[in-house]
Design a protein around this motif. Structure first.
Motif, PDB file in Angstrom:
ATOM      1  N   LEU A 267      43.910  39.860  33.838  1.00 17.94           N
ATOM      2  CA  LEU A 267      43.133  38.617  33.909  1.00 17.94           C
ATOM      3  C   LEU A 267      41.701  38.876  33.448  1.00 17.94           C
ATOM      4  N   ASN A 268      41.119  39.961  33.912  1.00 18.64           N
ATOM      5  CA  ASN A 268      39.768  40.325  33.471  1.00 18.64           C
ATOM      6  C   ASN A 268      39.707  40.489  31.953  1.00 18.64           C
ATOM      7  N   VAL A 301      28.485  40.635  43.944  1.00 13.58           N
ATOM      8  CA  VAL A 301      29.061  39.721  44.932  1.00 13.58           C
ATOM      9  C   VAL A 301      30.573  39.641  44.769  1.00 13.58           C
ATOM     10  N   GLY A 302      31.027  39.497  43.507  1.00 17.27           N
ATOM     11  CA  GLY A 302      32.459  39.378  43.266  1.00 17.27           C
ATOM     12  C   GLY A 302      33.234  40.588  43.744  1.00 17.27           C
ATOM     13  N   LEU A 303      32.726  41.775  43.453  1.00 21.89           N
ATOM     14  CA  LEU A 303      33.430  42.981  43.881  1.00 21.89           C
ATOM     15  C   LEU A 303      33.299  43.212  45.381  1.00 21.89           C
ATOM     16  N   ALA A 304      32.134  42.880  45.969  1.00 17.35           N
ATOM     17  CA  ALA A 304      31.977  43.047  47.416  1.00 17.35           C
ATOM     18  C   ALA A 304      32.947  42.157  48.186  1.00 17.35           C
ATOM     19  N   LEU A 305      33.199  40.957  47.655  1.00 14.90           N
ATOM     20  CA  LEU A 305      34.137  40.039  48.310  1.00 14.90           C
ATOM     21  C   LEU A 305      35.575  40.541  48.275  1.00 14.90           C
ATOM     22  N   THR A 306      35.858  41.497  47.383  1.00 14.08           N
ATOM     23  CA  THR A 306      37.211  42.051  47.300  1.00 14.08           C
ATOM     24  C   THR A 306      37.700  42.530  48.652  1.00 14.08           C
ATOM     25  N   THR A 310      43.067  39.384  50.825  1.00 13.09           N
ATOM     26  CA  THR A 310      44.331  40.090  51.021  1.00 13.09           C
ATOM     27  C   THR A 310      45.485  39.517  50.218  1.00 13.09           C
ATOM     28  N   ASP A 311      45.287  38.426  49.504  1.00 13.33           N
ATOM     29  CA  ASP A 311      46.376  37.883  48.682  1.00 13.33           C
ATOM     30  C   ASP A 311      45.921  37.725  47.245  1.00 13.33           C
ATOM     31  N   MET A 312      46.880  37.580  46.361  1.00  5.12           N
ATOM     32  CA  MET A 312      46.601  37.592  44.925  1.00  5.12           C
ATOM     33  C   MET A 312      45.718  36.429  44.493  1.00  5.12           C
ATOM     34  N   GLY A 313      45.888  35.259  45.074  1.00  4.98           N
ATOM     35  CA  GLY A 313      45.097  34.110  44.675  1.00  4.98           C
ATOM     36  C   GLY A 313      43.609  34.329  44.917  1.00  4.98           C
ATOM     37  N   ALA A 317      40.366  35.100  42.349  1.00  2.00           N
ATOM     38  CA  ALA A 317      39.088  34.368  42.373  1.00  2.00           C
ATOM     39  C   ALA A 317      37.907  35.341  42.328  1.00  2.00           C
ATOM     40  N   THR A 318      38.024  36.476  43.041  1.00  4.37           N
ATOM     41  CA  THR A 318      36.933  37.458  42.984  1.00  4.37           C
ATOM     42  C   THR A 318      36.841  38.079  41.589  1.00  4.37           C
TER      43      THR A 318
END
Length: 410
Positions: A267-268, A301-306, A310-313, A317-318
């Protein structure tokens, strides 16, 4: 601020008006990246030959040190012998060394040869960036040039991953020989098609800079704005590399599969390939330091939210958040660096950037893996704090700081 149609048109005009040298070096990097199999498949090759994961890691570590040396050497050669021949000096030895890898026997020789490849394969990088900077004059043009160059790199990497997987499934000899052929073709294309832009007449200071590598690098490191940028690069790359270290560890930790991780990274890659150039155009009217700060903040922020997902959806988003940050910051970082460098030190500035980039991406896996092993939440906290630090380092210093040599962004 709202983006006007005039600004969109200006970026499109910058793309259409890019000089031929930009397209030539972008074609060359496309060819080079399509065949850049060794960095991706060397671990699989070594483990299939019976070497341990630790031995493969040693080879990667030596290659990483070689990458740092290669960028520094490339920065000096770029200013000394010119952009074109520096690229050729990088490509031809890399082709020869890569071709012999599948025929090497003793492990110490493999380590030595792959380490040398780490050096030679990176020498071209400051020179390629300098070709782009020599060819343009405004921030719009710099962003357009690096946007095209990045698109070629990403396209080459995507094609190379598919081709490399097919070749590796049949023969590693064919894989490394194809890598060598791509490197050689890169060098031949640059030697035949590329011509260096005319350089300003050298004064005595320039002669001293070219004669002694240390003098040029000392002059570059005296630029406090550059030092701040290099520190930002180390921190930002430490954060970004967690997408290949912390993210797969987290995916496994929450019970998802390697296939799920592959989908997230896919996706990235898809987003970057399709959207990076339009996003570069969209942010091109804004001051580069602020765009870079926001991009680094989004990555952090995006990586910290990882760590909270716990699910793919939600993980997807992160990925979207930090990929937007990546697309905003990558071409902008190189365009901004190009605005800082005096003509006689363009290679040195780009070489130091390569060293900082390699340091961040090299230290990131070691630190990230160690912290995750102790406490996963601690890694994501460090990532978030580091993202904030990287963003802050992008912002102009308010007191006693020299302003970068950029024209106003309207």
């Amino acid at each position: 601020m709202l983006k006007s149609g005039v600004d969109e048109l200006r970026f499109r005009d910058a793309l259409r008006g890019l000089p031929g040298r930009v397209w030539i070096v972008s074609l060359g990097i496309l060819v080079n990246r399509v065949g850049a199999f060794l960095p991706v498949f060397i671990v699989l090759y070594l483990t299939e030959r019976g070497y341990s994961a630790g031995a493969a890691g040693l080879v990667l570590g030596v290659a990483g040190l070689g990458n740092m040396v290669g960028n520094a050497v490339g920065g000096y050669l770029t200013d000394k012998i010119g952009r074109r021949w520096t690229i050729v000096v990088s490509a031809v030895p890399t082709a020869g060394l890569t071709a012999v890898v599948p025929f090497l026997g003793p492990f110490p020789i493999i380590v030595a040869v792959v380490g040398l490849i780490g050096v030679t394969s990176q020498i071209y990088r400051p020179a390629a960036a300098a070709v782009l900077l020599d060819s343009v004059t405004t921030n719009q043009q710099r962003l357009a040039a690096f946007g095209v160059f990045r698109f070629a790199m990403n396209m080459g990497a995507a094609l190379g991953g598919v081709i490399g997987g097919v070749l590796a499934s049949t023969s590693y000899v064919e894989l490394f020989l194809a890598n060598a052929a791509a490197c050689l073709l890169f060098g031949v294309v640059m030697a035949m098609l590329l011509r260096d832009a005319p350089q300003p007449r050298s004064g005595q200071d320039d002669v001293d800079t070219q004669a002694d590598p240390a003098v040029g690098y000392r002059q570059a490191l005296a630029d406090r704005t550059l030092l701040r940028f290099l520190l930002m690069t180390v921190v930002a790359e430490f954060v970004y590399i967690q997408s290949t270290v912390g993210l797969p560890l987290h995916v496994s930790d929450v019970g998802l599969s390697a296939r799920d991780f592959g989908l997230l990274i896919g996706l990235n890659g898809l987003l970057v390939l399709v959207l990076e150039l339009p996003i570069t155009g969209a942010v091109s009217r804004y001051r580069l330091e602020y765009v870079l700060a926001i991009g680094n903040l989004l990555i952090g922020v995006g990586l910290a939210l990882t760590g909270l997902m716990t699910d793919m959806g939600l993980l997807a988003a992160t990925v979207l958040i930090w990929t937007i940050g990546e697309m905003m910051s990558t071409s902008v970082a190189q365009a901004y660096l190009g605005s800082l460098a005096p003509p006689r030190l363009v290679g040195r500035y780009q070489g130091l950037y390569g060293v900082a980039y390699t340091l961040g991406t090299g230290a990131g896996p070691l630190i990230g893996g160690a912290v995750f092993a102790i406490a996963p939440w601690a890694l994501w906290a460090v990532v978030g704090a580091s993202g904030l630090l990287a963003a802050q380092l992008c912002l102009p210093r308010r007191r006693g700081a020299s302003t970068p040599r950029t024209e106003p962004m309207r």
